[in-house]
Scaffold this active site. Structure first.
Site, mmCIF file in Angstrom:
data_model
loop_
_atom_site.group_PDB
_atom_site.id
_atom_site.type_symbol
_atom_site.label_atom_id
_atom_site.label_comp_id
_atom_site.label_asym_id
_atom_site.label_seq_id
_atom_site.Cartn_x
_atom_site.Cartn_y
_atom_site.Cartn_z
ATOM 1 N N CYS A 1 -3.034 -7.387 -1.520
ATOM 2 C CA CYS A 1 -3.438 -6.569 -0.378
ATOM 3 C C CYS A 1 -4.916 -6.217 -0.406
ATOM 4 C CB CYS A 1 -2.577 -5.317 -0.282
ATOM 5 S SG CYS A 1 -2.907 -4.075 -1.531
ATOM 6 N N CYS B 1 0.932 -1.601 -9.227
ATOM 7 C CA CYS B 1 0.946 -0.589 -8.167
ATOM 8 C C CYS B 1 2.248 0.204 -8.213
ATOM 9 C CB CYS B 1 0.764 -1.256 -6.803
ATOM 10 S SG CYS B 1 0.764 -0.111 -5.422
ATOM 11 N N VAL C 1 7.888 -3.376 8.607
ATOM 12 C CA VAL C 1 9.257 -3.217 9.093
ATOM 13 C C VAL C 1 10.192 -2.698 7.996
ATOM 14 C CG1 VAL C 1 9.724 -5.689 8.698
ATOM 15 C CG2 VAL C 1 11.180 -4.392 10.261
ATOM 16 N N GLY D 1 3.736 0.843 7.138
ATOM 17 C CA GLY D 1 3.433 0.359 8.482
ATOM 18 C C GLY D 1 4.167 -0.938 8.771
#
Lengths: 358, 357
Positions: free
Chosen positions: B197, B101, B11, B9
């Protein structure tokens, strides 16, 4: 529809242009009334099936509440357009929501409904049970529901059934019934609530007093005209059923452990729900889409994450098997060639889907 | 090639997907839903995987003209990244969840699933480059060193690198934003995401306290004398000076720094600045991004933080641990961080720091 888009008149206006629009709009209302077997005045146009469901469930609840009735009865397999307003009524309006379960065949449990009605009859404001399920296509015994309900108002969400299966508002005996245009090949964003003549119900939208003051707002004449056109189109349910059955037979042959949900029940001609063990339906959907086949999964949460279908869970599936199920829909324009094409890509899709799920 | 573009989501991943399409690949956009209970909106640069982010990713895919799906990886993310993060902290180490991750989600769960489904690889918006050399596909720093993300990709094996496509490594972030603008992508000016996050508040210490509890314990000097109390050892980091709340001054008035965190005894050890100096580090669970490091000493650089400096060193592998000896000592190094070895711009490999001296 495009002809109507060129018409300027507001159907509520008194001048010539307005009258012209009102004429075509009322013609359309009569066509829809005839197709659903109601009086034209019983057709209340809305912007969607969701809106019609909200008007019916909330309005009938508020009617009942004035008489001290606080209970809303729905089934476990309702569309979110009933589940969520029911939840809202519970949270914001103090309603008590009773949910009727379904059998493994996907049909609502009439014995449970009977028991609830027997015990709580004087407290129930509204019973809302869908006419046929959108995920499995299984038809629900609404006439029986109406018999059990007696004096209690019954609403049925018939969005999936309209045109696809014999449906008479008059004979069914429900107070209110929801239909929507896009499920029959009409435009998106137009629906109707069929509501008994002279039956008063609180409005959600207040304004110009259109649609028996139940649904104020300028009428969407182009979409309403197109809705009627779609309703008047021929729907060959025998042909669609044949395609469906040919598809089911083909799938069983190719994927022997796949099984049909609601197989024992009377189903709509165009909806097939199949579980493919060992797969995950969002993966299958991606692979099918990649092969130019559009299928769908139960539903997604607001973040777009695929969730186990509440309908299949209610039918006794566990999370895993519910997540391994796909819905295929067949319409009036589907052909045997379409069925053959899906069957030709399915083996590879299932093989890859199983590999991705390991 | 048939590729899956992981679209957050933001750029970068949007331009990466667009570039992959333009390069002639058959691309499908996938947004990874990593939070079990996503928030509706992003707040500034914090957090990700909100519902707003998934809408932004979908819109970018539509503008680029590729199919778009959402993959639910919340369980894998929780087990592989969040749980690991908590376990590392409670063991007194300082983990890097972005690295985990990439290792367990983006280039493992996602790449495995993509390959099983018949795709050839995964495209991401990471700032890094790959090159084909005699030894195969190798991983390199991005041209834009200020945005270089090769550090958090250093956990990828040769096989994972083979399936990874990084279309942004040759461009600066400034130019990526301009390109997004030119491509009509509405995320062109969306703020970069920072921080962790899954800690949307940005308050790591508070987040850890909520989950690990806050057991009071001693703060001791190097001789073991108790000179204060802490509110949960894991909320401290090696090299930390502020917020220790010590009232006993040192003899010469010099400040104290966190030297060590001992989870078993719930003790924080403090000492003088010079005691933070590290000249040798050892790392466990090494991953080689190219030819394996051997027991033969080599000259190169080691980096110990995501955007830290590359430090000149001599390194070798003793068959158990990756060892790097620095030319110049480094002040303050937490175990649990990754030590990443570079040969110029090429990532040689990485290991999780377990010992320092």
């Amino acid at each position: 529809m495009s002809d109507q888009l060129l018409q300027l008149g507001n159907p509520s206006s008194l001048h010539t242009h307005g009258r012209a629009t009102r004429k075509t709009l009322e013609d359309a209302r009569e066509v829809i009334a005839q197709k659903i077997d109601s009086l034209p005045s019983e057709v209340v146009f809305t912007a969607s099936g969701t809106e019609a469901n909200n008007i019916a469930l909330k309005g009938l609840f508020w009617n009942g509440k004035r008489q001290g009735k606080n209970v809303v009865v729905i089934s476990a397999i309702e569309h979110h357009a009933i589940l969520d307003p029911a939840q809202w009524l519970q949270t914001h309006e103090g309603a008590e929501v009773i949910t009727i379960g379904v059998t493994t065949a996907g049909v609502i449990d009439l014995a449970q409904l009977q028991e609830v009605v027997t015990n709580r009859s004087s407290e129930i404001a509204v019973i809302s049970i869908m006419h046929s399920n959108n995920e499995t296509g299984v038809l629900q015994p609404i006439s029986e529901v109406v018999k059990i309900a007696g004096q209690i108002p019954v609403h049925t969400d018939a969005v999936q059934s309209f045109i696809k299966t014999p449906l008479s508002y008059k004979n069914l005996g429900v107070t209110a019934l929801t239909i929507s245009a896009h499920k029959i090949g009409g435009p998106l964003g137009i629906g109707a609530l069929i509501l008994r003549r002279a039956f008063e119900i609180p409005a959600l939208l207040h304004g110009g007093g259109q649609e028996r003051e139940i649904r104020s707002g300028t009428l969407n004449a182009p979409s309403i005209v197109a809705f009627a056109t779609a309703a008047a189109d021929e729907y060959n349910s025998v042909l669609v059923s044949q395609l469906r059955d040919s598809f089911i037979a083909g799938v069983k042959e190719i994927i022997p452990d796949a099984y049909l949900n609601g197989e024992q029940s009377i189903r709509l001609p165009g909806i097939v729900n199949i579980t493919f063990p060992g797969t995950q339906s969002d993966t299958l959907l991606l692979l099918l889409d990649n092969a130019n086949v559009s299928a769908s999964t139960g539903s997604a949460c607001s973040a777009g994450v695929h969730e186990a279908s509440h309908v299949l869970l209610a039918m006794g599936h566990n999370e895993e098997t519910a997540q391994s199920s796909l819905r295929f829909s067949f319409g009036a324009t589907s052909t045997q060639a379409d069925v053959d094409f899906v069957l030709s890509v399915l083996p590879d899709v299932i093989t890859r889907g199983r590999a991705a799920h390991k | 090639m048939k590729l899956i573009a992981a679209m957050s989501g933001g750029v970068d991943s949007a331009v990466a997907a667009a570039r992959a399409v333009e390069a002639g690949h058959d691309v499908i956009g996938v947004h990874l839903a990593l939070a079990a209970n996503p928030q509706k909106y992003r707040s500034g640069a914090r957090g990700c995987c909100t519902i707003e982010d998934s809408h932004d990713a979908r819109r970018a895919a539509d503008v680029i003209g590729i199919p778009f799906y959402i993959w639910d990886m919340a369980e894998e993310f929780h087990d592989g990244v969040v749980e690991d993060f908590l376990a590392e902290y409670s063991a007194g180490r300082t983990p890097n969840p972005c690295l985990r991750c990439n290792e367990k989600i983006k280039f493992a769960a996602v790449l495995d699933r993509a390959r099983a489904m018949g795709f050839d690889g995964v495209v991401t918006g990471h700032y890094a480059r790959t090159q084909i050399s005699d030894t195969g596909k190798t991983l390199h720093r991005a041209i834009d060193h200020s945005k270089d993300q090769s550090y958090v990709l250093s956990v990828l094996t040769i096989e994972q690198i083979a399936g990874a496509i990084f279309p942004l490594g040759d461009t600066t972030k400034v130019d990526i934003r301009l390109e997004a603008e030119a491509r009509g992508l509405a995320v062109a000016q969306k703020p970069d995401s920072h921080d962790i996050c899954f800690v949307p508040s940005g308050d790591n210490a508070g987040w850890l306290r909520d989950r690990l509890g806050s057991e009071i314990g001693p703060i001791v000097d190097q001789d073991g004398n108790k000179i204060g109390e802490h509110k949960g050892a894991y909320t401290y980091t090696i090299g930390q000076r502020k917020g220790l709340g010590l009232t006993v001054p040192t003899s010469d008035g010099s400040p104290r720094f966190v030297l060590k965190i001992e989870p078993v005894t719930n003790t924080v050890v403090v000492g003088a600045r010079e005691d933070l100096a590290i000249s040798t580090m050892r790392g466990e669970r090494p991953v080689w991004c190219g030819p394996a490091v051997t027991s033969q000493e080599k000259r190169g650089f080691v980096q110990v933080r995501a955007h830290g400096a590359a430090l000149a060193c001599t390194y070798f592998y003793d068959e158990t641990l990756l060892v790097a000896t620095l030319d110049e000592p480094l002040l303050g190094l937490a175990t649990g961080q990754a030590m990443v070895i570079y040969d110029g711009d090429r990532v040689v490999g990485s290991a999780t720091i377990c010992e320092t001296e």
